[in-house]
Write an enzyme that holds these catalytic residues in place. Sequence first.
Site, short mmCIF file in Angstrom:
data_model
loop_
_atom_site.label_atom_id
_atom_site.label_comp_id
_atom_site.label_asym_id
_atom_site.label_seq_id
_atom_site.Cartn_x
_atom_site.Cartn_y
_atom_site.Cartn_z
N HIS A 82 8.32 0.16 12.15
CA HIS A 82 7.20 -0.56 11.54
C HIS A 82 7.25 -2.03 11.91
O HIS A 82 8.31 -2.64 11.90
CB HIS A 82 7.27 -0.43 10.01
CG HIS A 82 6.10 -1.05 9.32
ND1 HIS A 82 4.93 -0.36 9.09
CD2 HIS A 82 5.90 -2.29 8.84
CE1 HIS A 82 4.07 -1.16 8.48
NE2 HIS A 82 4.63 -2.35 8.33
N ASP A 161 0.01 1.01 -3.67
CA ASP A 161 0.06 -0.11 -2.73
C ASP A 161 -1.33 -0.42 -2.19
O ASP A 161 -1.70 -1.58 -2.03
CB ASP A 161 1.02 0.19 -1.57
CG ASP A 161 0.95 -0.93 -0.53
OD1 ASP A 161 1.30 -2.06 -0.88
OD2 ASP A 161 0.48 -0.68 0.59
N ARG A 168 -4.15 -8.26 -3.96
CA ARG A 168 -3.39 -9.43 -3.49
C ARG A 168 -4.17 -10.20 -2.44
O ARG A 168 -4.12 -11.42 -2.37
CB ARG A 168 -2.04 -8.98 -2.93
CG ARG A 168 -1.06 -8.53 -4.01
CD ARG A 168 0.10 -7.78 -3.40
NE ARG A 168 0.78 -8.53 -2.37
CZ ARG A 168 1.34 -8.00 -1.28
NH1 ARG A 168 1.30 -6.71 -1.08
NH2 ARG A 168 1.94 -8.76 -0.40
N SER A 183 5.67 -3.55 -0.55
CA SER A 183 4.45 -2.94 -0.01
C SER A 183 4.77 -2.15 1.26
O SER A 183 4.40 -0.97 1.40
CB SER A 183 3.44 -4.06 0.28
OG SER A 183 2.40 -3.61 1.10
N LYS A 187 5.44 2.41 1.63
CA LYS A 187 4.73 3.30 2.56
C LYS A 187 5.71 4.00 3.49
O LYS A 187 5.56 5.18 3.81
CB LYS A 187 3.72 2.49 3.39
CG LYS A 187 2.52 2.06 2.57
CD LYS A 187 1.56 1.21 3.36
CE LYS A 187 2.05 -0.19 3.51
NZ LYS A 187 1.13 -1.28 3.38
#
Length: 435
Positions: A82, A161, A168, A183, A187
Site C-alpha cells: 500500500h 472508514d 475528515r 484509516s 482497510k
Amino acid sequence: MRMYDLIMKKRNGGILKENEIYEMIQEYTKGNIPDYQMSAMMMAIYFNGMEEAETLALTMAMAESGDMLNLSKINGVKVDKHSTGGVGDKTSLALTPMVAALGVPVAKMSGRGLGHTGGTIDKLESFPGFSTEISTEHFIKQVNEKGIAIMGQTATLAPADKKLYALRDVTATVDQMSLIASSIMSKKLAAGADAIVLDVKTGSGAFMKEEKDAFSLANEMVRIGNGAGRRTIAVISDMDEPLGNAVGNALEVKEAIDTLKGNGPKDFTELCYTLGTYMLIAGNKAESEAEARQMLEDTVRSGKALDKLAEFIEAQGGNREDVYHPENLCKASIIEEVYADKEGYISKIACDEIGICSLILGGGRETKDSVIDLSVGLVLHAKKGDYVDKNTVLATIHGNSREKINLAKERLLKAYTITDSYNQTKEIIKGVIGI
Ligand code: URA
C-alpha cells in the site's frame, strides 16, 4: 455510552477505552451517531492525539465494521502493498507482476484516484476491456491460478472508514497521524493479507510533507500491523518530485511497461526493487535483501515479469497484446513541449501542482463522479538537480483541449523553481522500518 461524554473526555485530553471506541464506531456505522458529533470527536483527536492502544482499537473497530476478507483459500503467504499516495505513483503496475512472477501470491484491493493523486484502478483501465469488478470467488480463483488479481474496494470493506474519511475530508481533520494510520491499516487488515509492505511517502506531493512525520506515521502503522498479527514493513520514500517521469493514466501504464522491460526511470525502478525486496522477504521467498534484489532483476531481465502482467491483464478482460504493444493504448490528440523559461538548476518541483496539471487536462477527478480522460497527462524531461536553459524541454504535455493545455502549461512553469545552484543529494529511499 453517551457520545457527548466521549467527546468531552477526548477534548479534555483523556484516553478512550477499547470498548468505548468499538461502540462509537459501531453506532456511527449504523447511523446512530450524527456527523456533527463525530466531527467534534475527530477535531478533539486532531488536537489531542491518540495513544498507541487507542489507535489500535480504532483500527480494529473500523476493520471489523464490515466484511473481513478470508483469503485462506489462497495458497502461500499473501503480501499486500500500500502506498500513502502521490504523483506519478504507478508502482503497483510494475511491482505486482514482478513479485507474482516470483511466486508471491498477489491478492490486492486497489482504489481510484481522487484529487491530485492517481489510483491504480483508473490506470489499469487504460487497457480496453480490463475490469476490476470481479467477485470475491473469481478473485480467489484467479490468484490461485495466475498468481495475481486486483479488485476494486468493495462497499462492505471497512465501511466505517469510508464514512469517516469523507467526514475528515470536509472538516480539515485528514492529516492527523493516528487517523491516517488507522484509516489505511483498517482497510489493509480487512483485505485479509498475511503480511503488508507499506510505501510511506514524504515531500511536497505527500500527506506527510516532513520526513520526521513520515517516519512517525510509518512507525505507527508498523506497530498496528504487527499488533494485529500481520508482519508489516514500511519503506519511507521521496515524493518531493513526481515518481518517474510520466503523470497520467495511460502514460503511466507505458512507463510501468518500460520498467518491466528494464528501461524504466532510475528512481521508479529503484523504488520497485526496494518494495519488491521486502515483499519477497515477507512472503518467505528470499532470505536476504541481496538475494531478493537479484531475483527481481533476473525476473525483469528474463521477461517473466512482463509476461505476468500480460497474463494478468488478459485474465481480467484486457488484451495481452497491449502489454507488448503499448503504442496501441489511447493517445492524446495534442502533444506539446514546454521549454524552461530561464537558465539554471531545478531546485524544486511543486509535486502536487504537477498532479493538478494532469487533473486540469482531464486525467483526474474533480468530483467523485467525473469521467476521466485516460490519454492525457505529462511526461517530465527535467527533474530536481538538472541544469536547464531556454532550449531545454521541461516536459511534454499530452492533451485533448487547447484551452486545458494552456492552463496546464502556465501551472507547470510555476511548479518549477530554477535557481543558480543546487547542491542537495537526492535519494528515493529515505529509510525502512520493521525489518
Ligand atoms: N489514505 C487513506 O486511506 N486514509 C487516510 O487517512 C489518508 C490516506
